[in-house]
Design a protein around this motif. Structure first.
Motif, mmCIF file in Angstrom:
data_model
loop_
_atom_site.group_PDB
_atom_site.id
_atom_site.type_symbol
_atom_site.label_atom_id
_atom_site.label_comp_id
_atom_site.label_asym_id
_atom_site.label_seq_id
_atom_site.Cartn_x
_atom_site.Cartn_y
_atom_site.Cartn_z
ATOM 1 N N ASP A 93 0.974 -1.082 -0.069
ATOM 2 C CA ASP A 93 -0.093 0.119 -0.068
ATOM 3 C C ASP A 93 1.032 1.306 -0.178
ATOM 4 O O ASP A 93 1.715 1.384 1.032
ATOM 5 C CB ASP A 93 -0.936 0.111 1.177
ATOM 6 C CG ASP A 93 -2.124 -0.590 0.994
ATOM 7 O OD1 ASP A 93 -2.585 -0.751 -0.163
ATOM 8 O OD2 ASP A 93 -3.080 -0.625 1.983
ATOM 9 N N ALA A 94 0.809 2.407 -0.885
ATOM 10 C CA ALA A 94 1.375 3.529 -0.894
ATOM 11 C C ALA A 94 0.516 4.516 0.146
ATOM 12 O O ALA A 94 1.058 5.392 0.452
ATOM 13 C CB ALA A 94 1.406 4.095 -2.369
ATOM 14 N N ALA A 95 -0.868 3.931 0.217
ATOM 15 C CA ALA A 95 -1.542 4.955 1.023
ATOM 16 C C ALA A 95 -1.667 6.395 0.697
ATOM 17 O O ALA A 95 -1.633 6.642 -0.657
ATOM 18 C CB ALA A 95 -1.327 4.708 2.333
ATOM 19 N N SER A 96 -1.209 7.215 1.585
ATOM 20 C CA SER A 96 -1.479 8.838 1.007
ATOM 21 C C SER A 96 -0.342 9.194 0.079
ATOM 22 O O SER A 96 -0.248 10.350 -0.287
ATOM 23 C CB SER A 96 -1.241 9.374 2.320
ATOM 24 O OG SER A 96 -2.589 9.559 2.800
ATOM 25 N N MET A 97 0.692 8.536 -0.233
ATOM 26 C CA MET A 97 1.681 8.603 -0.907
ATOM 27 C C MET A 97 1.196 8.691 -2.527
ATOM 28 O O MET A 97 1.417 9.284 -3.316
ATOM 29 C CB MET A 97 2.911 7.671 -1.193
ATOM 30 C CG MET A 97 3.862 8.032 0.039
ATOM 31 S SD MET A 97 5.322 6.723 0.455
ATOM 32 C CE MET A 97 5.706 6.261 -0.972
ATOM 33 N N SER A 98 -0.192 8.052 -2.658
ATOM 34 C CA SER A 98 -0.677 7.993 -3.803
ATOM 35 C C SER A 98 -1.210 9.548 -4.368
ATOM 36 O O SER A 98 -1.068 9.797 -5.511
ATOM 37 C CB SER A 98 -2.115 7.393 -3.559
ATOM 38 O OG SER A 98 -1.973 6.072 -3.097
ATOM 39 N N LYS A 99 -1.190 10.637 -3.329
ATOM 40 C CA LYS A 99 -1.307 11.980 -3.594
ATOM 41 C C LYS A 99 -0.386 12.445 -4.523
ATOM 42 O O LYS A 99 -0.708 13.184 -5.424
ATOM 43 C CB LYS A 99 -1.744 12.686 -2.383
ATOM 44 C CG LYS A 99 -3.034 12.295 -1.527
ATOM 45 C CD LYS A 99 -2.968 13.445 -0.447
ATOM 46 C CE LYS A 99 -4.346 12.809 0.409
ATOM 47 N NZ LYS A 99 -4.430 11.614 1.057
#
Length: 368
Positions: A93-99
């Motif tokens: 999961d990249a989680a908020s690094m997706s942003k």
């Protein structure tokens, strides 16, 4: 001394010297932010110790120097119960690094004249969920990406962080006037871009794949769930126990601009290299991403934070660093890069211990 003995002794020394030189020549080194050179073998030892001491089941990590990946490692286990090992194919999961990746894609849309950063988004697509509040007509892509839209992080979380599935989307201050971290804004912007491109929101994955992932050899990275991710993804853990927590999954397979990217360190490093060396987007758009756009004011518990578009900006003794973290409870990640030095790193873990690992890692690369 016997001539034969002397000959054997000289030959032994020569062979030992040759082997020693071969080891030295094959050893690779990682350049840190302050110019320190760290051997790959020393990094291996450090990482293994950190995983053991911080109870991190699995890790994927890479460093970039100039225009290449200087170090990559994937180790540990995907799942402490099955003991299936992490390798270079394991997805996290990249989680908020997706942003950051989505913001990069938005700037590609700006380069292609699909979208303007400062045009109110409602002129592209009205948003029924917030149409009752006229202030939403002020919200622009720049505000969304710099977290100044006025939206909360998520409508279903109240200010105390309690879950309310019937939560109503609200605007909590005049858009553009101050900072408030918001995933809701990113999802609205994703819907706008899908509308402008004439596709469904989930189909943005195909557009990002063509525009970013394919050119950067991010072959398996995806914002939407698929069979490859199902097979290769690391499971999350919390306090040493298996815990999928809040994360992307087959039960929630849809595109989320703010949080659903699945990837690993080598592929994400190619994205960091694109930022460092200005690939895919124009130099103007790359600089817009990195320019300070908003500030999160200091509190009693935290210092002031500066933000670009989908990226945090921080000054240090060795120049300006750009970073973003990801935290889906039992899956955590972080990247940091310095454009002036052309160095950076990214790591993904299937545990909650990102912060401790980041502190120790940064201290290690700056002092060794």
């Amino acid at each position: 001394m016997n001539t034969k003995v002397v000959y054997i002794l000289v030959l032994s020394i020569a062979l030992f010297s040759c082997k020693t030189n071969q080891k030295t020549e094959s050893e690779t080194f990682i350049r840190s932010f302050n110019g320190n050179l760290i051997s790959s073998s020393k990094m291996d030892v450090f990482i293994k110790h950190q995983m053991d001491s911080l109870n991190i089941p699995g890790l994927s990590i890479a460093f970039v120097n100039d225009d290449k990946i200087a170090y990559h490692n994937a180790l540990g286990v995907k799942n402490i119960e099955t003991k299936e090992t992490v390798d270079s194919s394991t997805m996290f999961d990249a989680a908020s690094m997706s942003k950051t990746v989505f913001s990069f894609f938005v700037m590609k849309m700006v380069d292609d004249n699909i979208l303007d950063l400062d045009t109110p988004l409602y002129t592209y697509m009205e948003y029924p969920d917030i149409a009752y509040d006229e202030r939403y007509k002020l919200i622009t892509a720049r505000m969304v990406l710099s977290h100044t839209s006025g939206f909360p992080n998520w409508r279903y979380l109240d200010q105390q962080g309690n879950y309310n599935p019937k939560g109503k989307l609200t605007i909590q201050f005049e858009p553009g006037t101050k900072f408030q971290y918001s995933g809701e804004g990113y999802e609205y912007l994703a819907m706008v871009i899908a509308h402008l491109k004439g596709v469904e929101k989930n189909e943005l994955q195909g557009l990002i794949k063509a525009a970013i992932f394919d050119p950067l050899a991010m072959n398996n990275s995806s914002f939407v769930w698929n069979d490859y991710i199902e097979k290769h993804r690391a499971n999350g853990h919390f306090k040493g126990a298996l815990n999928k927590g809040y994360s992307s999954s087959a039960k929630d397979p849809n595109f989320k601009a703010s949080a659903s990217l699945q990837t690993e360190s080598k592929e994400f490093s190619n994205f960091l290299l694109a930022l460092i060396n200005t690939k895919i987007v124009s130099k103007k758009s790359r600089n817009e991403l990195l320019k300070i756009q908003s500030r999160k004011l200091a509190t009693k518990r935290s210092k002031e934070q500066k933000y670009g578009l989908g990226i945090a900006v921080e000054e240090s003794d060795y120049g300006t660093n750009y970073s973003h973290g990801g935290d889906n409870k039992s899956n955590t990640a972080l990247y940091m890069l310095n454009l002036e030095k052309k160095v950076g790193y990214v790591f993904f873990t299937n545990s909650e211990n990102r912060n401790k690992f980041q502190i120790n890692l940064l201290d290690f690369v700056l002092t060794n």
